[in-house]
Design an enzyme around this catalytic site. Sequence first.
Site, mmCIF file in Angstrom:
data_model
loop_
_atom_site.group_PDB
_atom_site.id
_atom_site.type_symbol
_atom_site.label_atom_id
_atom_site.label_comp_id
_atom_site.label_asym_id
_atom_site.label_seq_id
_atom_site.Cartn_x
_atom_site.Cartn_y
_atom_site.Cartn_z
ATOM 1 N N HIS A 5 -25.716 75.103 -53.781
ATOM 2 C CA HIS A 5 -24.388 74.715 -52.996
ATOM 3 C C HIS A 5 -24.590 73.256 -53.016
ATOM 4 C CE1 HIS A 5 -23.432 78.918 -51.891
ATOM 5 N NE2 HIS A 5 -24.747 79.082 -51.936
ATOM 6 N N LEU A 6 -23.794 72.519 -53.815
ATOM 7 C CA LEU A 6 -23.953 71.051 -53.751
ATOM 8 C C LEU A 6 -22.889 70.441 -52.657
ATOM 9 C CD1 LEU A 6 -23.869 70.011 -57.551
ATOM 10 C CD2 LEU A 6 -25.807 69.989 -56.016
ATOM 11 N N ASP A 8 -30.932 79.350 -54.065
ATOM 12 C CA ASP A 8 -29.710 79.279 -53.112
ATOM 13 C C ASP A 8 -29.759 77.947 -52.202
ATOM 14 O OD1 ASP A 8 -27.458 80.103 -51.644
ATOM 15 O OD2 ASP A 8 -28.673 82.064 -50.825
ATOM 16 N N ASP A 33 -19.220 83.644 -53.736
ATOM 17 C CA ASP A 33 -20.520 83.517 -53.000
ATOM 18 C C ASP A 33 -20.595 82.888 -51.678
ATOM 19 O OD1 ASP A 33 -23.555 83.812 -52.892
ATOM 20 O OD2 ASP A 33 -23.601 81.736 -52.612
ATOM 21 N N ASN A 69 -28.747 83.752 -45.522
ATOM 22 C CA ASN A 69 -28.312 84.982 -45.805
ATOM 23 C C ASN A 69 -28.244 85.223 -47.328
ATOM 24 O OD1 ASN A 69 -26.669 87.215 -45.718
ATOM 25 N ND2 ASN A 69 -24.655 86.131 -45.592
#
Length: 422
Positions: free
Chosen positions: A62-63, A304, A151, A277
């Site tokens: 996740h950027l 993640d 996602d 999560n």
Amino acid sequence: MKFLLKNGYAVDYADDFEGKTDILIEDGIIAAKGENLSAEGAEVIDCEGLTVLPGLCDMHVHLRDPGQTYKEDVITGCAAAAAGGVTAVVCMPNTVPAADTPEVIEYILDKAKSASAKVYPVGCITKGLKGEELCDYNALKAAGCVAVSDDGRPVEAAAMMESGMKGADAAGLAVISHCEDLKVINGGIINDGEVSRQLGVKGMSRLSEDTVTARELAISRVCGVPIHIAHVSTEGSADLIRAAKSVGIKCTCETGPHYFTLTDEKLLSRDADYRMNPPLRTEADRQAIINALVDGTIDCIITDHAPHSAEDKADFEKAPNGVVGLETSLAATLTELYHKNVLTLKDIVKLMCVNPRKILGIPGGSLRVGEPADIAIADINEQWTVDPVKLHSKSHNSCFKGMTFKGKVKYTFLDGKSVYKD
Ligand code: DOR
Ligand code: ZN
């Protein structure tokens, strides 16, 4: 710039090569490989005692860019990647706005031009991650996406997921599923079990992950289209995927270092840096994940990487889920799986370099002559302690903080340029 990587121990799964060799980098590619290569005109990097790997591909990052750049942005996220030996970053679409149009994809790719890793965006399955309307997959593919995913959230309706999987497959895009049943989760914040009861907080039942994993496998089976299951954390999901593979269902999956290194006991600290999560599970799950890595049920190790600010993470119960991971994934994997004789270096290269690229159709992942010089060089025996403040990421929410790992990235090269030096 010409570099000679002198006397390193190269590990190349794709080329089925493992051994001591020099590697010459010239014009951005691996120009030569072999003993006693000439150093003429090259900067020599002494790799004696070091391990040379293809640059890692992390297919779950996740950027936070666009929209939440106080947590991370394309440039800082890729700096963290370089520090972790990761040269290919696959970024998730739960940005603000969500990556559901070519415009957002183009923005990310444009910013990535000056970044220290190659960026491969994932588009949304449904517009705005709302689960109501499918995205234009041909447009997302044309803009440069390698996959689609919602996602951060599940696609709640099976019929919607079925349409998404069929449409994405027709457009040549992989589908990555975040398997969660929000009604089962019902506000839970950590694994449902002994620890959640002890802390008096709402638990997240494994049923949430396992039922949706089973659903995705069923859709894949009925429709004959492939599915990639994200962040597998439970024994049940690993068993379902193993069984699915054994009857020829076109499925692949991934797990993260936290799931094979830590358990929910970490939550007894009431520190939200251990909340993600799916959540940390129990020792039985941790062992099951390791077994699934060993027998090939799990195809990839991902991070993640989910940066959140210290303010966001301050309140144990209200904090968002997620942990950073790009700079610790190789170290954690070497420590837990290589040094404990669970996996070989070649296995690890397969899980972290080769399979993610294969699943998504991303080039690279080998040290063969002629390949782009995307290379990670590590001292697999160097011990270091994770100090979150020293991470290159904008956020410091590492669940490995204070842990001592054996294995440290020393250099990273991207298209023949040095992008990281320890
Ligand atoms: O822990 C997580 N963090 N899991 C997700 O699925 C989403 C991610 C995020 O975006 O923070
Ligand atoms: Zn997810």
